[in-house]
Scaffold this active site. Structure first.
Site, PDB file in Angstrom:
ATOM      1  N   HIS A 132      -5.635  -4.749  -6.141  1.00  0.00           N
ATOM      2  CA  HIS A 132      -6.521  -5.755  -5.530  1.00  0.00           C
ATOM      3  C   HIS A 132      -6.344  -7.103  -6.224  1.00  0.00           C
ATOM      4  O   HIS A 132      -6.241  -8.144  -5.559  1.00  0.00           O
ATOM      5  CB  HIS A 132      -7.975  -5.283  -5.648  1.00  0.00           C
ATOM      6  CG  HIS A 132      -8.995  -6.320  -5.319  1.00  0.00           C
ATOM      7  ND1 HIS A 132      -9.636  -6.404  -4.096  1.00  0.00           N
ATOM      8  CD2 HIS A 132      -9.511  -7.344  -6.051  1.00  0.00           C
ATOM      9  CE1 HIS A 132     -10.475  -7.413  -4.094  1.00  0.00           C
ATOM     10  NE2 HIS A 132     -10.422  -8.010  -5.278  1.00  0.00           N
ATOM     11  N   GLU A 133      -6.316  -7.101  -7.551  1.00  0.00           N
ATOM     12  CA  GLU A 133      -6.164  -8.357  -8.284  1.00  0.00           C
ATOM     13  C   GLU A 133      -4.792  -8.985  -8.029  1.00  0.00           C
ATOM     14  O   GLU A 133      -4.670 -10.208  -7.907  1.00  0.00           O
ATOM     15  CB  GLU A 133      -6.392  -8.132  -9.784  1.00  0.00           C
ATOM     16  CG  GLU A 133      -7.785  -7.634 -10.143  1.00  0.00           C
ATOM     17  CD  GLU A 133      -8.893  -8.498  -9.562  1.00  0.00           C
ATOM     18  OE1 GLU A 133      -8.683  -9.717  -9.403  1.00  0.00           O
ATOM     19  OE2 GLU A 133      -9.966  -7.951  -9.258  1.00  0.00           O
ATOM     20  N   HIS A 136      -4.788 -10.874  -4.840  1.00  0.00           N
ATOM     21  CA  HIS A 136      -5.298 -12.239  -5.009  1.00  0.00           C
ATOM     22  C   HIS A 136      -4.174 -13.171  -5.465  1.00  0.00           C
ATOM     23  O   HIS A 136      -4.075 -14.315  -5.013  1.00  0.00           O
ATOM     24  CB  HIS A 136      -6.424 -12.267  -6.040  1.00  0.00           C
ATOM     25  CG  HIS A 136      -7.769 -11.908  -5.491  1.00  0.00           C
ATOM     26  ND1 HIS A 136      -8.297 -12.489  -4.366  1.00  0.00           N
ATOM     27  CD2 HIS A 136      -8.702 -11.018  -5.931  1.00  0.00           C
ATOM     28  CE1 HIS A 136      -9.502 -11.982  -4.142  1.00  0.00           C
ATOM     29  NE2 HIS A 136      -9.761 -11.092  -5.072  1.00  0.00           N
ATOM     30  N   GLU A 203     -12.216 -11.763  -0.354  1.00  0.00           N
ATOM     31  CA  GLU A 203     -12.335 -10.433  -0.947  1.00  0.00           C
ATOM     32  C   GLU A 203     -11.884  -9.342   0.016  1.00  0.00           C
ATOM     33  O   GLU A 203     -11.215  -8.388  -0.375  1.00  0.00           O
ATOM     34  CB  GLU A 203     -13.782 -10.182  -1.396  1.00  0.00           C
ATOM     35  CG  GLU A 203     -14.191 -10.942  -2.640  1.00  0.00           C
ATOM     36  CD  GLU A 203     -13.283 -10.631  -3.827  1.00  0.00           C
ATOM     37  OE1 GLU A 203     -13.002  -9.439  -4.100  1.00  0.00           O
ATOM     38  OE2 GLU A 203     -12.832 -11.592  -4.482  1.00  0.00           O
TER      39      GLU A 203
END
Length: 284
Positions: A132-133, A136, A203
């Site tokens: 997930h990071e 980003h 998100e």
């Protein structure tokens, strides 16, 4: 990529405008001009150094394959799967399970995880979080989130200055103290609303992108469920002291009490989990 540059430009322009409003409250036209110059300087400073500021704020320490092989090698494998340069990897000594990414571009990115999240999650779940990071990073969200955290903190400090030291109108007369109080309350709120408008959709996209990078939507869904449950009962003092940084985390790190709750920019965890579960069903 163009969309994220546009978001960052809108964010910077919006907070520059807030600097001008608060500056006018403090010192009339001269105060507005000084605040605009200060805001422009903060934008440049944030672009180049905000990631270092945030990492230092959280006392993050850089790790490598020799002193933290579990985390470092996991990030390296996921970065390769995502087609990204290897980011710097940091560990934060905090009990609350959480993680974030920062930096101005994929070539100058960093990912950070708390000791709490390493203790709580299984390897499969942690891979979902770190993916997930990295999503980003891949989507170039990290510049927007890091700059917004720095500038929102600056506008809050400027608004507090207006409240405690009063202001002047354009003729140099003392301003209404109630107006100064209003600016002190509304300026941080406005900065938070600008962050919120940009952060929520980001998100969801990072959840989707992270699920694709690790190849397991259910892993991130299970991780979010655990983090949401445990993070509620464990405070993160740095985030409470600097609530504007909370929007960088994978999960809202704030207790939600008082004004800190205004800086919660995360979408509902239940909806994030529902979307990830739907991805898993669609893949089956």
């Amino acid at each position: 990529m163009i969309g994220n540059w546009l978001k960052t430009s809108v964010l910077m322009a919006g907070i520059i405008a807030l600097f001008g409003v608060v500056g006018a409250m403090i010192g009339g036209r001269s105060g507005m001009l000084l605040a605009l110059v200060f805001g422009g300087g903060m934008n440049l400073f944030s672009y180049w150094f905000s990631d270092k500021m945030v990492l230092r704020m959280y006392n993050a320490r850089e790790v490598d394959a020799s002193n933290s092989p579990y985390l470092y090698n996991m990030v390296a494998e996921l970065a390769q799967r995502a087609g990204l340069p290897m980011p710097r990897v940091y560990l934060i000594d905090e009990h609350q399970p959480n993680a974030f990414a920062t930096g101005r571009n994929p070539q100058n990115a960093a990912v950070a995880a708390t000791s709490g999240i390493l203790q709580l999650l299984s390897e499969r779940e942690l891979r979902g979080v770190m993916a997930h990071e990295l999503a980003h990073v891949k989507h170039r969200d990290i510049l927007t989130s890091t700059v917004s955290a720095t500038l929102a903190g600056a506008i809050s400090a400027l608004a507090n200055f207006a409240m405690f030291f009063g202001g002047r109108d354009e003729h140099g007369r003392p301003a209404n103290p109630l107006a100064g109080l209003a600016v002190a309350i509304l300026a941080p709120l406005a900065a938070s609303l600008i962050q919120m408008a940009i952060s929520r959709a980001r998100e969801y996209e990072a959840d989707r992108g992270g699920a694709e990078i690790c190849g397991d939507p259910g892993a991130l869904a299970d991780a979010l469920q655990k983090i949401d449950y445990y993070a509620r009962g464990i405070e993160m003092p740095t985030a409470e002291a600097h609530p504007e940084t909370g929007q960088m985390m994978i999960m809202n790190p704030l207790s939600g009490g008082g004004m800190a709750g205004l800086f919660s920019t995360h979408p509902p965890t239940e909806e994030r989990i529902r979307r990830l579960r739907a991805m898993r069903v669609a893949r089956a």
